[in-house]
Write an enzyme that holds these catalytic residues in place. Structure first.
Site, PDB file in Angstrom:
ATOM      1  N   CYS A  96      -0.515   4.336   2.502  1.00 28.74           N
ATOM      2  CA  CYS A  96      -0.397   4.215   3.959  1.00 28.74           C
ATOM      3  C   CYS A  96      -0.085   2.767   4.311  1.00 28.74           C
ATOM      4  O   CYS A  96       1.042   2.323   4.166  1.00 28.74           O
ATOM      5  CB  CYS A  96      -1.648   4.723   4.663  1.00 28.74           C
ATOM      6  SG  CYS A  96      -3.196   4.045   4.005  1.00 28.74           S
ATOM      7  N   SER A  97      -1.085   2.005   4.766  1.00 33.31           N
ATOM      8  CA  SER A  97      -0.819   0.610   5.117  1.00 33.31           C
ATOM      9  C   SER A  97      -2.082  -0.227   4.991  1.00 33.31           C
ATOM     10  O   SER A  97      -2.334  -1.109   5.816  1.00 33.31           O
ATOM     11  CB  SER A  97      -0.263   0.519   6.541  1.00 33.31           C
ATOM     12  OG  SER A  97      -1.157   1.115   7.463  1.00 33.31           O
ATOM     13  N   CYS A  98      -2.912   0.029   3.968  1.00 33.85           N
ATOM     14  CA  CYS A  98      -4.135  -0.739   3.752  1.00 33.85           C
ATOM     15  C   CYS A  98      -3.775  -2.218   3.594  1.00 33.85           C
ATOM     16  O   CYS A  98      -2.847  -2.564   2.859  1.00 33.85           O
ATOM     17  CB  CYS A  98      -4.867  -0.226   2.519  1.00 33.85           C
ATOM     18  SG  CYS A  98      -5.450   1.478   2.704  1.00 33.85           S
ATOM     19  N   CYS A 117       0.879  -1.166   0.000  1.00 40.70           N
ATOM     20  CA  CYS A 117       0.000   0.000   0.000  1.00 40.70           C
ATOM     21  C   CYS A 117       0.910   1.208   0.000  1.00 40.70           C
ATOM     22  O   CYS A 117       1.531   1.528   1.014  1.00 40.70           O
ATOM     23  CB  CYS A 117      -0.921   0.021   1.221  1.00 40.70           C
ATOM     24  SG  CYS A 117      -1.927   1.520   1.298  1.00 40.70           S
TER      25      CYS A 117
END
Length: 258
Positions: free
Chosen positions: A169-171, A166
């Protein structure tokens, strides 16, 4: 004409780690977006950055006047601490709730999915064609949030390898894989795996022949990805439970081969 929506409407929830946005377009269509609340290397204000992303406006450009009708913003930063001080919630109860959630969310869920695909070719085809629907066959779901997240499962073969990231961000498919590893959220991984995936994979001990094509899949607030690894050789006599034990979180992300 009072009360008729002319422009975009946004609802923003700023948390300590992530900021979530819900947007309503002038035609009434709803969309969502998620990004880090703090990311000074890319933007100064998460709410503004999220709004521009939904509108398709480059972060360095202003939002044209009249495009947005309203923005409503709230925050959950420090909410739990305040409630604890007020005696309205018990910190131990919060911990128990978190532990219960994590117990339901682990790579073991996705491992069941992979093992079934390895032994049932019909399920494998359905999983690759429509993962959200196929998950129900093994008792799994991508629901539970504001809207069901779209899951796409991508298959590794002898000539193709997939890896998930991602970049914003950090999906991550927490419902299937549990909490994301620290390195998945790092800027080093998020930027380098796109530019030079072969080198990044090599750092995880995954060296692929030059003839193998590597595809990098970029997750988003609405869509998640999971890798279907190749079934290891010599496992023809194993049952689903035994096969599931061979599946790793890193293999499901694609930085390793299983």
């Amino acid at each position: 004409m009072s009360g008729i929506q002319q422009g975009w409407q946004f609802w923003v929830d700023r948390g300590g780690t992530f900021t979530d946005l819900v947007a309503r377009a002038p035609d009434g269509a709803l969309s969502t977006h998620k990004l880090l609340s703090e990311n000074p290397g890319r933007y100064q204000d998460a709410a503004v950055a999220g709004i521009k992303t939904i509108l398709g406006i480059p972060l360095g450009q202003p939002v044209p006047p009249g495009l947005v009708d309203q923005v409503r913003m709230g925050t959950t930063v420090a909410t739990n601490a305040l409630l604890e001080r007020k005696g309205l919630i018990d910190a131990k109860e919060l911990d128990r709730a978190l532990e219960a959630y994590l117990a339901r969310s682990s790579p073991a869920a996705a491992a069941r999915m992979v093992a079934r695909a390895w032994v049932d070719d019909g399920f494998r085809r359905r999983l690759l064609d429509d993962a959200n629907t196929a998950l129900a066959e093994v008792g799994l779901s991508m629901g539970g949030g504001l809207q069901e997240q779209r899951l796409k499962v991508v298959e590794n073969t002898a000539t193709a390898h997939n890896v998930v990231v991602c970049t914003l961000c950090s999906c991550y498919p927490i419902a299937l894989l549990g909490p994301s590893p620290t390195w998945y959220k790092s800027e080093a991984y998020r930027s380098r795996v796109v530019r030079d995936p072969r080198s990044v994979l090599a750092e995880f001990g995954t060296s692929l022949p030059d003839a193998v094509e590597i595809t990098v899949w970029d997750a988003s607030a609405e869509s998640r990805y999971a890798v279907l690894p190749q079934r290891p050789k010599g496992t023809g006599g194993l049952n689903e439970e035994q096969l599931a034990a061979l599946v790793t979180r890193n293999g499901l992300i694609g930085v390793e081969t299983r």
